[in-house]
Scaffold this motif. Structure first.
Motif, mmCIF file in Angstrom:
data_model
loop_
_atom_site.group_PDB
_atom_site.id
_atom_site.type_symbol
_atom_site.label_atom_id
_atom_site.label_comp_id
_atom_site.label_asym_id
_atom_site.label_seq_id
_atom_site.Cartn_x
_atom_site.Cartn_y
_atom_site.Cartn_z
ATOM 1 N N VAL A 34 0.825 -1.090 -0.034
ATOM 2 C CA VAL A 34 -0.017 0.027 -0.115
ATOM 3 C C VAL A 34 0.827 1.446 0.000
ATOM 4 C CG1 VAL A 34 -1.721 1.412 1.113
ATOM 5 C CG2 VAL A 34 -1.892 -1.095 1.016
ATOM 6 N N ILE A 35 2.034 1.187 0.723
ATOM 7 C CA ILE A 35 2.843 2.132 0.934
ATOM 8 C C ILE A 35 3.467 2.671 -0.176
ATOM 9 C CG2 ILE A 35 4.985 3.410 2.006
ATOM 10 C CD1 ILE A 35 4.419 1.327 4.356
ATOM 11 N N TYR A 36 3.711 1.618 -1.145
ATOM 12 C CA TYR A 36 4.611 1.769 -2.489
ATOM 13 C C TYR A 36 3.611 2.322 -3.410
ATOM 14 C CZ TYR A 36 8.594 0.297 0.209
ATOM 15 O OH TYR A 36 9.852 0.264 0.853
ATOM 16 N N ALA A 37 2.408 1.757 -3.441
ATOM 17 C CA ALA A 37 1.166 2.334 -4.177
ATOM 18 C C ALA A 37 0.884 3.725 -4.007
ATOM 19 C CB ALA A 37 0.041 1.388 -4.003
ATOM 20 N N LEU A 38 1.022 4.082 -2.940
ATOM 21 C CA LEU A 38 0.837 5.592 -2.624
ATOM 22 C C LEU A 38 1.757 6.551 -3.231
ATOM 23 C CD1 LEU A 38 -0.216 5.532 1.186
ATOM 24 C CD2 LEU A 38 -1.516 6.466 -0.784
ATOM 25 N N VAL A 39 3.232 5.827 -3.101
ATOM 26 C CA VAL A 39 4.241 6.490 -3.756
ATOM 27 C C VAL A 39 4.173 6.622 -5.427
ATOM 28 C CG1 VAL A 39 6.911 6.456 -4.417
ATOM 29 C CG2 VAL A 39 5.806 5.806 -2.058
ATOM 30 N N GLU A 40 3.507 5.775 -5.941
ATOM 31 C CA GLU A 40 3.246 5.755 -7.638
ATOM 32 C C GLU A 40 2.187 6.669 -7.754
ATOM 33 O OE1 GLU A 40 2.355 1.977 -9.297
ATOM 34 O OE2 GLU A 40 4.367 0.990 -8.202
ATOM 35 N N LEU A 41 0.934 6.853 -6.735
ATOM 36 C CA LEU A 41 0.017 7.770 -6.988
ATOM 37 C C LEU A 41 0.621 9.249 -6.828
ATOM 38 C CD1 LEU A 41 -2.868 6.237 -4.808
ATOM 39 C CD2 LEU A 41 -2.716 6.504 -7.529
ATOM 40 N N LEU A 42 1.851 9.455 -6.617
ATOM 41 C CA LEU A 42 2.444 10.993 -6.661
ATOM 42 C C LEU A 42 2.452 11.262 -8.146
ATOM 43 C CD1 LEU A 42 4.831 10.677 -3.727
ATOM 44 C CD2 LEU A 42 2.670 11.611 -3.657
ATOM 45 N N ASP A 43 2.684 10.568 -8.882
ATOM 46 C CA ASP A 43 2.914 10.873 -10.454
ATOM 47 C C ASP A 43 1.368 11.036 -11.190
ATOM 48 O OD1 ASP A 43 5.437 10.347 -10.294
ATOM 49 O OD2 ASP A 43 5.345 8.323 -10.577
ATOM 50 N N ASP A 44 0.325 10.890 -10.159
ATOM 51 C CA ASP A 44 -1.056 10.969 -10.837
ATOM 52 C C ASP A 44 -1.200 12.343 -11.198
ATOM 53 O OD1 ASP A 44 -3.735 9.153 -10.619
ATOM 54 O OD2 ASP A 44 -4.172 11.371 -10.415
ATOM 55 N N LYS A 45 -2.129 12.520 -12.276
ATOM 56 C CA LYS A 45 -2.336 13.822 -13.003
ATOM 57 C C LYS A 45 -3.325 14.640 -12.101
ATOM 58 C CE LYS A 45 -1.683 12.104 -17.687
ATOM 59 N NZ LYS A 45 -2.535 11.763 -19.059
ATOM 60 N N ASP A 46 -3.979 14.127 -11.281
ATOM 61 C CA ASP A 46 -4.860 14.981 -10.432
ATOM 62 C C ASP A 46 -4.157 15.384 -9.225
ATOM 63 O OD1 ASP A 46 -7.227 15.684 -8.865
ATOM 64 O OD2 ASP A 46 -8.247 14.178 -9.310
ATOM 65 N N ASP A 47 -4.219 16.659 -8.958
ATOM 66 C CA ASP A 47 -3.521 17.172 -7.841
ATOM 67 C C ASP A 47 -4.143 17.001 -6.392
ATOM 68 O OD1 ASP A 47 -1.549 18.239 -9.391
ATOM 69 O OD2 ASP A 47 -2.377 20.313 -9.178
ATOM 70 N N ASN A 48 -5.389 16.693 -6.436
ATOM 71 C CA ASN A 48 -6.150 16.191 -5.254
ATOM 72 C C ASN A 48 -5.800 14.672 -5.033
ATOM 73 O OD1 ASN A 48 -7.724 18.353 -4.687
ATOM 74 N ND2 ASN A 48 -9.162 17.893 -6.250
ATOM 75 N N VAL A 49 -5.216 13.999 -5.932
ATOM 76 C CA VAL A 49 -5.065 12.590 -5.672
ATOM 77 C C VAL A 49 -3.626 12.640 -5.004
ATOM 78 C CG1 VAL A 49 -4.279 10.464 -6.533
ATOM 79 C CG2 VAL A 49 -6.547 11.471 -7.273
ATOM 80 N N LYS A 50 -2.665 13.598 -5.678
ATOM 81 C CA LYS A 50 -1.446 13.675 -4.990
ATOM 82 C C LYS A 50 -1.481 14.191 -3.740
ATOM 83 C CE LYS A 50 1.036 14.887 -9.511
ATOM 84 N NZ LYS A 50 1.525 16.188 -10.231
ATOM 85 N N LYS A 51 -2.314 15.338 -3.306
ATOM 86 C CA LYS A 51 -2.197 15.856 -2.022
ATOM 87 C C LYS A 51 -2.710 14.709 -0.995
ATOM 88 C CE LYS A 51 -3.768 20.085 -1.944
ATOM 89 N NZ LYS A 51 -4.972 21.098 -1.863
ATOM 90 N N ARG A 52 -3.637 14.159 -1.303
ATOM 91 C CA ARG A 52 -4.269 12.942 -0.412
ATOM 92 C C ARG A 52 -3.209 12.187 -0.333
ATOM 93 N NH1 ARG A 52 -10.553 13.276 -2.370
ATOM 94 N NH2 ARG A 52 -10.606 15.671 -2.077
#
Length: 567
Positions: A34-52
């Motif tokens: 889960v932790i490393y999946a969150l790291v991958e989500l830091l590349d998401d195009k949606d800034d809200n997803v990055k922030k959360r």
């Protein structure tokens, strides 16, 4: 339920977008993926997803140990730093908060440190947001590097000379942290050598930051050579007491107390070494530095000796005991320069043997006594000077020119004595209450801090201060606020906290008490248990409103308070 890598990432994204942040944190405890999946989500195009995702990582990092986070740094540091460089201030601030949680307690590699430092420098240069600068400062305060390379030290050395005050201050913070974590003696010397010039800079942000750095010297393994560089710093700090900026004046007072403590502890058992250092300062024409060092040591014997030497050099009587620290009672002459343009030699300040002053004569007698040549009179002298009686202190408190010496002694005793010995000081309490209302902030703070220490033997001191909180007299209010600032730095009390908070709106709206109220709130915010954070709720709107109107130094205190009660 077992998820594939793609499904897990989608599941986490869905959970984050539905505001179920704690569910993600709980999932991370059970499944490291889960932790490393969150790291991958830091590349998401949606800034809200990055922030959360950043917020979730911040919460997870706070529950992880340094070794676990060290592994996470390899995967996430670059991505978090890239987000920190965004123009979106809200996203930037969250990235900085996550970064702080990620690196806390972890010794960085040199390449990671250089990457982080360069990115922080870029952000400082591009952002004018004071809150951003405040968050960067907190990140830098947590940087650890156990084996700094020459490239790292060289980079910091150059950066501390920057014209940008925020970059200079940031590099001083980093240099201090590296000196503390690595205990690198060369780095400590370089750090100390930077301080005198920076204290003379006009920018208050740099000066305030450097004062914080000096306060940290107490945690470094200082050598004799390091300590011998500090008298110059002490004198420059004392000059800051004349500044209009009240934040700088208060921090300067704290630094003065700390440096005096360092000198007192080091030189009191090295009397001859102290006199050699003072003599060296005199030979260089640094009269004020010599006086400041002698006062810090607080040894009556050394003060008497210096007084006689100065009387000879200045050709007029010189009183050192009771001297107002930042205002000499006599004009100091310019250093005498010889025909060759060099300072006078050390022997020029020494008195010839046939004219040995009383203090130096006593030094020779004392040496003789150490060698077995007893001297009853001299023995009595040192016993009298070494054991300051309470009656003597009471007399000194009544004499304005000796009051500062007395308060310094009382404060030290209240810190060092056990409860049984401390009871001898109980007869000083009434006088300390009177002095606590002084308009001289140095005197007032020393008095209230001594009173706070004396609560161990007399609980009624707290009762008096609680009454002063409700007094219509502003001097009583200020004394109480100073008292409880120090009181809460040592302990927490629900009952007193509620009483303080009841009066806090009044103190925050009064310009005369506002500053003192800020410092009390900061002290409380550091000690308050998490389950009592709600006590701050009524005053948070007041603090946020003041952020809009108060100058930068006040804003920085408010930022620290808000950060402490929101974490």
């Amino acid at each position: 339920m077992i998820f594939g890598k793609s499904n897990l990432k989608d599941k986490i994204k869905e959970t984050l977008t539905s505001w179920r942040m704690l569910d993600v944190v709980d999932m991370a405890r059970k499944d490291e993926r889960v932790i490393y999946a969150l790291v991958e989500l830091l590349d998401d195009k949606d800034d809200n997803v990055k922030k959360r995702s950043l917020k979730a990582l911040e919460l997870i990092c706070k529950k992880m140990g340094p070794e676990e986070r060290e592994k996470l740094i390899k995967k996430s540091l670059g991505k978090i730093l890239d987000i920190a460089g965004t123009t979106d201030e809200s996203l930037k601030l969250q990235a900085l908060k996550t970064l702080k949680a990620l690196i806390m307690g972890v010794s960085l590699k040199n390449e990671d440190f250089i990457l982080l430092s360069q990115k922080m420098r870029d952000i400082i240069t591009s952002s004018n947001n004071e809150l951003t600068h405040s968050y960067i400062a907190e990140v830098l305060e947590n940087v650890i590097l156990e084996n700094p390379s020459k490239d790292v030290i060289s980079m910091l050395d150059i950066s501390t000379a920057s014209d940008d005050p925020y970059i200079t201050a940031a590099c001083m913070k980093i240099m201090y942290n590296l000196a503390r974590s690595s205990k690198n003696t060369d780095l400590i010397k370089k750090l100390i050598s930077k301080i005198p010039a920076l204290l003379e800079r006009e920018d208050s942000y740099i000066v305030e930051s450097v004062l914080e750095t000096i306060k940290g010297l107490a945690y470094l393994p200082l050598t004799k050579e390091d300590i011998e560089k500090l008298p110059v710093i002490l004198t420059k700090v004392k000059k800051l007491l004349k500044k209009e900026d009240w934040i700088i004046r208060k921090k300067a007072q704290e630094v003065i107390t700390l440096l005096e403590g360092i000198f007192s502890e080091y030189y009191r058992s090295r009397r001859e070494e102290a006199i050699e250092k003072i003599n060296e300062l005199l030979s260089r024409g640094m009269y004020m530095e010599a006086i400041d060092l002698a006062i810090s040591i607080g040894d009556k014997y050394t003060l008497e000796w210096l007084s006689e030497v100065l009387e000879r050099v200045l050709n007029k009587p010189s009183r050192i005991g009771g001297l107002v620290l930042s205002h000499p009672v006599y004009a100091l002459p310019k250093p005498k320069i010889s025909e060759k343009g060099k300072p006078p030699l050390l022997h020029e300040f020494k008195v010839p043997r046939h004219k040995t002053p009383k203090a130096l004569r006593m030094m020779e007698q004392w040496k003789g006594e150490q060698e077995g040549k007893g001297n009853p009179k001299l023995e009595e002298y040192f016993e009298r000077m070494g054991k300051l009686k309470v009656e003597s202190i009471l007399e000194m408190l009544d004499e304005e020119e000796k009051r500062m010496d007395a308060l310094r002694e009382i404060y030290k005793l209240s810190e060092e004595l056990d409860e049984v010995e401390m009871r001898k000081l109980s007869q000083l309490i009434p006088k300390l209450f009177n002095i606590a209302k002084s308009k001289n902030s140095w005197i007032r703070i020393k008095a209230v801090r001594a009173l706070a220490n004396l609560t161990k033997i007399d609980g009624s001191i707290v009762d008096v201060m609680r009454k002063w909180l409700h007094s219509k007299d502003e001097t009583s209010n200020i004394a109480a606020l100073n008292f409880f600032e120090y009181y809460f730095s040592k302990r927490w009390s629900d009952e007193i906290a509620l009483e303080v908070m009841e009066r806090m709106p009044h103190f925050l709206k009064n310009r005369k008490t506002m500053v003192h109220a800020f410092y009390l709130l900061e002290s409380m915010s550091r000690k308050i248990p998490k389950e009592r954070m709600h006590m701050f709720d009524p005053i948070i709107p007041i603090l946020k409103k003041q952020l809009e109107i108060l100058p930068k130094p006040a804003k920085e205190i408010i930022f620290r308070i808000l950060e402490n009660v929101s974490s």
